[in-house]
Enzyme design. Structure first.
Site, PDB file in Angstrom:
ATOM      1  N   TRP A 158      56.864  29.086 -17.327  1.00 37.76           N
ATOM      2  CA  TRP A 158      57.236  29.952 -16.206  1.00 37.76           C
ATOM      3  C   TRP A 158      57.604  31.360 -16.607  1.00 37.76           C
ATOM      4  O   TRP A 158      57.796  32.214 -15.752  1.00 37.76           O
ATOM      5  CB  TRP A 158      58.379  29.345 -15.391  1.00 37.76           C
ATOM      6  CG  TRP A 158      59.502  28.714 -16.183  1.00 37.76           C
ATOM      7  CD1 TRP A 158      59.685  27.384 -16.384  1.00 37.76           C
ATOM      8  CD2 TRP A 158      60.592  29.366 -16.856  1.00 37.76           C
ATOM      9  NE1 TRP A 158      60.814  27.156 -17.153  1.00 37.76           N
ATOM     10  CE2 TRP A 158      61.396  28.360 -17.448  1.00 37.76           C
ATOM     11  CE3 TRP A 158      60.976  30.702 -17.016  1.00 37.76           C
ATOM     12  CZ2 TRP A 158      62.545  28.644 -18.188  1.00 37.76           C
ATOM     13  CZ3 TRP A 158      62.115  30.984 -17.752  1.00 37.76           C
ATOM     14  CH2 TRP A 158      62.881  29.965 -18.328  1.00 37.76           C
ATOM     15  N   LYS A 182      46.926  24.183 -15.432  1.00 40.17           N
ATOM     16  CA  LYS A 182      48.110  23.618 -14.761  1.00 40.17           C
ATOM     17  C   LYS A 182      49.265  24.571 -15.046  1.00 40.17           C
ATOM     18  O   LYS A 182      49.856  24.562 -16.121  1.00 40.17           O
ATOM     19  CB  LYS A 182      48.404  22.223 -15.333  1.00 40.17           C
ATOM     20  CG  LYS A 182      49.037  21.246 -14.360  1.00 40.17           C
ATOM     21  CD  LYS A 182      50.407  21.602 -13.861  1.00 40.17           C
ATOM     22  CE  LYS A 182      51.518  21.323 -14.823  1.00 40.17           C
ATOM     23  NZ  LYS A 182      52.803  21.930 -14.399  1.00 40.17           N
ATOM     24  N   GLY A 235      54.794  26.180 -24.031  1.00 41.82           N
ATOM     25  CA  GLY A 235      55.968  25.620 -23.373  1.00 41.82           C
ATOM     26  C   GLY A 235      56.969  25.135 -24.394  1.00 41.82           C
ATOM     27  O   GLY A 235      56.962  25.563 -25.555  1.00 41.82           O
ATOM     28  N   GLU A 257      51.766  26.636 -28.393  1.00 46.76           N
ATOM     29  CA  GLU A 257      52.670  27.792 -28.548  1.00 46.76           C
ATOM     30  C   GLU A 257      54.025  27.337 -28.045  1.00 46.76           C
ATOM     31  O   GLU A 257      54.213  27.160 -26.838  1.00 46.76           O
ATOM     32  CB  GLU A 257      52.166  28.975 -27.703  1.00 46.76           C
ATOM     33  CG  GLU A 257      50.820  29.519 -28.125  1.00 46.76           C
ATOM     34  CD  GLU A 257      50.865  30.313 -29.406  1.00 46.76           C
ATOM     35  OE1 GLU A 257      51.949  30.459 -29.995  1.00 46.76           O
ATOM     36  OE2 GLU A 257      49.798  30.778 -29.831  1.00 46.76           O
ATOM     37  N   LEU A 258      54.961  27.116 -28.959  1.00 41.83           N
ATOM     38  CA  LEU A 258      56.220  26.478 -28.584  1.00 41.83           C
ATOM     39  C   LEU A 258      57.400  27.455 -28.716  1.00 41.83           C
ATOM     40  O   LEU A 258      57.226  28.644 -28.584  1.00 41.83           O
ATOM     41  CB  LEU A 258      56.412  25.207 -29.421  1.00 41.83           C
ATOM     42  CG  LEU A 258      55.209  24.252 -29.392  1.00 41.83           C
ATOM     43  CD1 LEU A 258      55.428  23.078 -30.327  1.00 41.83           C
ATOM     44  CD2 LEU A 258      54.903  23.765 -27.987  1.00 41.83           C
ATOM     45  N   CYS A 291      59.866  33.371 -25.677  1.00 37.92           N
ATOM     46  CA  CYS A 291      59.783  32.518 -26.863  1.00 37.92           C
ATOM     47  C   CYS A 291      60.125  33.312 -28.115  1.00 37.92           C
ATOM     48  O   CYS A 291      60.606  32.769 -29.094  1.00 37.92           O
ATOM     49  CB  CYS A 291      58.390  31.933 -26.975  1.00 37.92           C
ATOM     50  SG  CYS A 291      57.119  33.189 -26.910  1.00 37.92           S
ATOM     51  N   GLU A 392      67.226  26.568 -29.558  1.00 39.31           N
ATOM     52  CA  GLU A 392      66.634  27.610 -28.705  1.00 39.31           C
ATOM     53  C   GLU A 392      67.362  27.614 -27.361  1.00 39.31           C
ATOM     54  O   GLU A 392      67.373  26.604 -26.654  1.00 39.31           O
ATOM     55  CB  GLU A 392      65.146  27.349 -28.474  1.00 39.31           C
ATOM     56  CG  GLU A 392      64.521  28.471 -27.652  1.00 39.31           C
ATOM     57  CD  GLU A 392      63.082  28.210 -27.235  1.00 39.31           C
ATOM     58  OE1 GLU A 392      62.774  27.078 -26.827  1.00 39.31           O
ATOM     59  OE2 GLU A 392      62.270  29.150 -27.311  1.00 39.31           O
TER      60      GLU A 392
HETATM   61  P1  NAD Z   1      58.035  23.237 -20.414  1.00 44.52           P
HETATM   62  O1  NAD Z   1      57.598  22.617 -21.685  1.00 44.52           O
HETATM   63  O2  NAD Z   1      59.106  22.585 -19.633  1.00 44.52           O
HETATM   64  O3  NAD Z   1      56.815  23.381 -19.411  1.00 44.52           O
HETATM   65  C1  NAD Z   1      55.616  24.079 -19.774  1.00 44.52           C
HETATM   66  C2  NAD Z   1      54.458  23.491 -19.003  1.00 44.52           C
HETATM   67  O4  NAD Z   1      54.217  22.163 -19.464  1.00 44.52           O
HETATM   68  C3  NAD Z   1      54.689  23.378 -17.504  1.00 44.52           C
HETATM   69  O5  NAD Z   1      53.477  23.667 -16.841  1.00 44.52           O
HETATM   70  C4  NAD Z   1      55.055  21.918 -17.324  1.00 44.52           C
HETATM   71  O6  NAD Z   1      54.777  21.417 -16.046  1.00 44.52           O
HETATM   72  C5  NAD Z   1      54.167  21.272 -18.381  1.00 44.52           C
HETATM   73  N1  NAD Z   1      54.613  19.970 -18.875  1.00 44.52           N
HETATM   74  C6  NAD Z   1      55.883  19.556 -19.103  1.00 44.52           C
HETATM   75  N2  NAD Z   1      55.878  18.298 -19.596  1.00 44.52           N
HETATM   76  C7  NAD Z   1      54.583  17.916 -19.692  1.00 44.52           C
HETATM   77  C8  NAD Z   1      53.919  16.737 -20.132  1.00 44.52           C
HETATM   78  N3  NAD Z   1      54.591  15.676 -20.583  1.00 44.52           N
HETATM   79  N4  NAD Z   1      52.576  16.695 -20.097  1.00 44.52           N
HETATM   80  C9  NAD Z   1      51.867  17.758 -19.671  1.00 44.52           C
HETATM   81  N5  NAD Z   1      52.434  18.900 -19.210  1.00 44.52           N
HETATM   82  C10 NAD Z   1      53.778  18.979 -19.236  1.00 44.52           C
HETATM   83  O7  NAD Z   1      58.419  24.741 -20.788  1.00 44.52           O
HETATM   84  P2  NAD Z   1      59.051  25.834 -19.851  1.00 44.52           P
HETATM   85  O8  NAD Z   1      60.479  25.448 -19.622  1.00 44.52           O
HETATM   86  O9  NAD Z   1      58.160  26.065 -18.677  1.00 44.52           O
HETATM   87  O10 NAD Z   1      58.966  27.121 -20.776  1.00 44.52           O
HETATM   88  C11 NAD Z   1      59.930  27.435 -21.714  1.00 44.52           C
HETATM   89  C12 NAD Z   1      59.491  27.063 -23.109  1.00 44.52           C
HETATM   90  O11 NAD Z   1      58.233  27.638 -23.389  1.00 44.52           O
HETATM   91  C13 NAD Z   1      60.437  27.585 -24.168  1.00 44.52           C
HETATM   92  O12 NAD Z   1      60.693  26.581 -25.142  1.00 44.52           O
HETATM   93  C14 NAD Z   1      59.663  28.722 -24.798  1.00 44.52           C
HETATM   94  O13 NAD Z   1      60.014  29.021 -26.114  1.00 44.52           O
HETATM   95  C15 NAD Z   1      58.260  28.259 -24.676  1.00 44.52           C
HETATM   96  N6  NAD Z   1      57.353  29.403 -24.725  1.00 44.52           N
HETATM   97  C16 NAD Z   1      56.583  29.600 -25.835  1.00 44.52           C
HETATM   98  C17 NAD Z   1      55.755  30.704 -25.919  1.00 44.52           C
HETATM   99  C18 NAD Z   1      54.897  30.952 -27.137  1.00 44.52           C
HETATM  100  O14 NAD Z   1      53.911  31.660 -27.016  1.00 44.52           O
HETATM  101  N7  NAD Z   1      55.212  30.413 -28.284  1.00 44.52           N
HETATM  102  C19 NAD Z   1      55.687  31.601 -24.862  1.00 44.52           C
HETATM  103  C20 NAD Z   1      56.485  31.373 -23.755  1.00 44.52           C
HETATM  104  C21 NAD Z   1      57.299  30.256 -23.692  1.00 44.52           C
END
Ligand code: NAD
Length: 499
Positions: A158, A182, A235, A257-258, A291, A392
């Site tokens: 998000w 998605k 995510g 990308e975590l 991130c 984090e």
């Molecule tokens: P999140 O992991 O909760 O969700 C990310 C996406 O994954 C959403 O679309 C969600 O619906 C989906 N998702 C969640 N569980 C899933 C599953 N079991 N199977 C398939 N899809 C699933 O992350 P968030 O809270 O939306 O974002 C924040 C995180 O993202 C932070 O940890 C941040 O560091 C990371 N992030 C990383 C980067 C990067 O480029 N390294 C950039 C931005 C954000």
């Protein structure tokens, strides 16, 4: 200043070139983080919708105009999309601010920059070259072909929905893949707005599809679907781990990308005012919801007090308020769960023995309205083994740690499970180059922080993920290599031995 309307916007998903609701007919609400009110309704997709989207993507990959389209034409479509995004950047940015509450200046800036990725990868589409190999066999012509990896599932978070989607979409489409996207359940609107432009640009039906919904429902169904060849995910670490396990069942290709816990190392010879500004931008821009947040400052002990004093003085001037107001510098946190998580992390820091030098509580300023705001927060007296130094936060919370000598600085900077980014503040050239070697992170910023470009790779070491986005090498992650052997000799050799 951009204005909110009071309407609730009803969105539809885009599957196989058609607009519609989820098969179940269900929807969910998207909240505006500044007003804490519903502003959009989004289809709640499930396994049936995912299956329809993957089937459409598969069909578009295997037959029809996309399958036979010349790469030059593919590149033109990407560049046309770039122009449409530039045209509609205001509208796309408004959807993003309403969905994630980040600053207008940040989201408008991103939406204005996104076209460059589509121009860049559009230009690469017809430069995917194989090689003729000088092979060690007589009368043999051997060459490589690079083909699209197939159907790509792009799953996004998000915090920067369209930018992070673009990092996947531009190379995937340039490579000739088809996609099922998605977006985050908290920020689906701008991705659906983008699909109107994908349609207008003239991408054939089924090339780009979007399913909206929740991670454990639509997301899990998509990552498990046997018709998906590759997952490109941005995510959280926990979701990334779950996705990697699911992907292993059918050996899907993966880009992850975590998260991060990136260090900003400040040496005694740094230009302190610049370092202070760089650290502020690394932790309070986007309310720390990036991130690459530089959430651990590792500062030489001789500068510690001066740094904290200057940093707090600058951070106190940050204007909080409506993210649509161009004068606002710190906006709300995007989601209620994230708001609670940040407050939990602040409590954890206090319990661990860190000293709160600033902030440390919800912001109750009148200009913060009903939104989920947290005061910019600084903890001093942090040691690297404290939970606050290893976790984090994804919020406006900085930990300050001091060091005595250079070796200790490198050791502390590397001592977390993550390895996404690192900042180094020094005027010593030897240290600059040493930092680039010693720090185990995908991006090393020296005397700057939080800069990205379509031309430069982005991604992490260790628990920060695998694969790289942006830059020329990103396209390789969307290609499979085929080796082709052509024997033009007169006779077949002994069939019982390996040649
Ligand atoms: P999140 O992991 O909760 O969700 C990310 C996406 O994954 C959403 O679309 C969600 O619906 C989906 N998702 C969640 N569980 C899933 C599953 N079991 N199977 C398939 N899809 C699933 O992350 P968030 O809270 O939306 O974002 C924040 C995180 O993202 C932070 O940890 C941040 O560091 C990371 N992030 C990383 C980067 C990067 O480029 N390294 C950039 C931005 C954000």
């Amino acid at each position: 200043m951009q204005q909110r309307d009071d309407r609730i916007h009803d969105y539809q998903v885009y599957i196989g070139g058609q607009w519609g609701g989820a098969a179940s007919g269900e929807t969910f609400d998207s909240l505006d983080p500044y007003t804490a009110k519903v502003w959009a309704r989004i289809p709640r997709c499930g396994a049936a919708d995912v299956d329809r989207a993957v089937t459409a993507a598969r069909a578009a990959l295997d037959s029809g105009p996309w399958a036979t389209m010349h790469p030059t034409q593919r590149g033109l479509l990407l560049r046309r999309l770039a122009e449409l995004i530039a045209r509609d950047a205001d509208r796309l940015a408004l959807s993003e601010v309403r969905d994630n509450g980040k600053l207008w200046a940040e989201m408008r800036g991103q939406c204005g920059y996104i076209p460059q990725w589509f121009h860049y990868f559009g230009g690469l589409a017809d430069k995917i070259e194989g090689a003729v190999l000088p092979i060690d066999k007589p009368d043999m012509f051997t060459y490589t072909r690079h083909e699209p990896v197939g159907v790509v599932a792009a799953i996004t978070p998000w915090n920067s929905p369209l930018l992070l989607l673009t990092w996947k979409m531009a190379p995937a489409l340039a490579a000739g893949c088809t996609m099922v996207i998605k977006p985050s359940e908290f920020t689906s609107a701008s991705t659906l707005d983008l699909m109107r432009l994908v349609e207008e640009a003239g991408f054939p039906p089924g090339v780009v599809n979007v399913v909206t919904g929740f991670g454990p429902e639509a997301g899990a169904a998509l990552t498990a679907h046997p018709g998906v060849d590759k997952i490109a995910f941005t995510g959280g670490e926990g979701s990334g781990r779950a996705i990697a396990k699911t992907a292993a069942d059918t050996f899907k290709r993966l880009t992850l990308e975590l998260g991060g816990k990136s260090a900003q190392v400040i040496f005694e010879d740094a230009v302190l005012d610049n370092a202070v500004r760089g650290v502020v931008s690394g932790i309070f821009a986007a309310s720390g919801q990036t991130c690459i947040a530089g959430s651990r400052v590792i500062v030489h002990e001789s500068l510690h007090d001066a740094f904290v004093e200057k940093f707090v003085a600058l951070a106190r001037t940050a204007r909080m308020g409506d993210p649509l107001d161009p004068a606002t510098q710190v906006g709300p946190v995007t989601t209620p769960p994230q708001y609670r998580r940040i407050l939990d992390c602040i409590a954890m820091a206090r319990q661990g023995g860190a000293t709160c030098a600033m902030g440390g509580e919800p912001a109750k300023r009148p200009e913060c309205g009903d939104g989920w705001f947290i005061e910019p927060t600084v903890f001093t007296g942090v040691t690297n083994d404290m939970a606050i130094a290893q976790t984090e936060v994804f919020g406006p919370v900085l930990s300050v740690i001091s060091f005595r000598d250079e070796d200790e600085a490198w050791r502390l900077a590397n001592d977390t499970p993550y390895g996404l980014a690192a900042g180094v503040w020094t005027q010593d050239q030897r240290r600059m180059f040493t930092a680039a070697k010693k720090l185990r992170a995908g991006m090393i910023w020296t005397n700057c922080y939080r800069t990205v470009s379509y031309m430069s790779p982005f991604g992490g070491f260790k628990s920060s993920g695998m694969g790289r986005e942006s830059g020329q090498e990103a396209i390789r992650d969307y290609l499979e290599t085929k080796a082709v052997w052509m024997d033009y000799g007169a006779e077949q050799a002994n069939p019982f031995v390996l040649r």
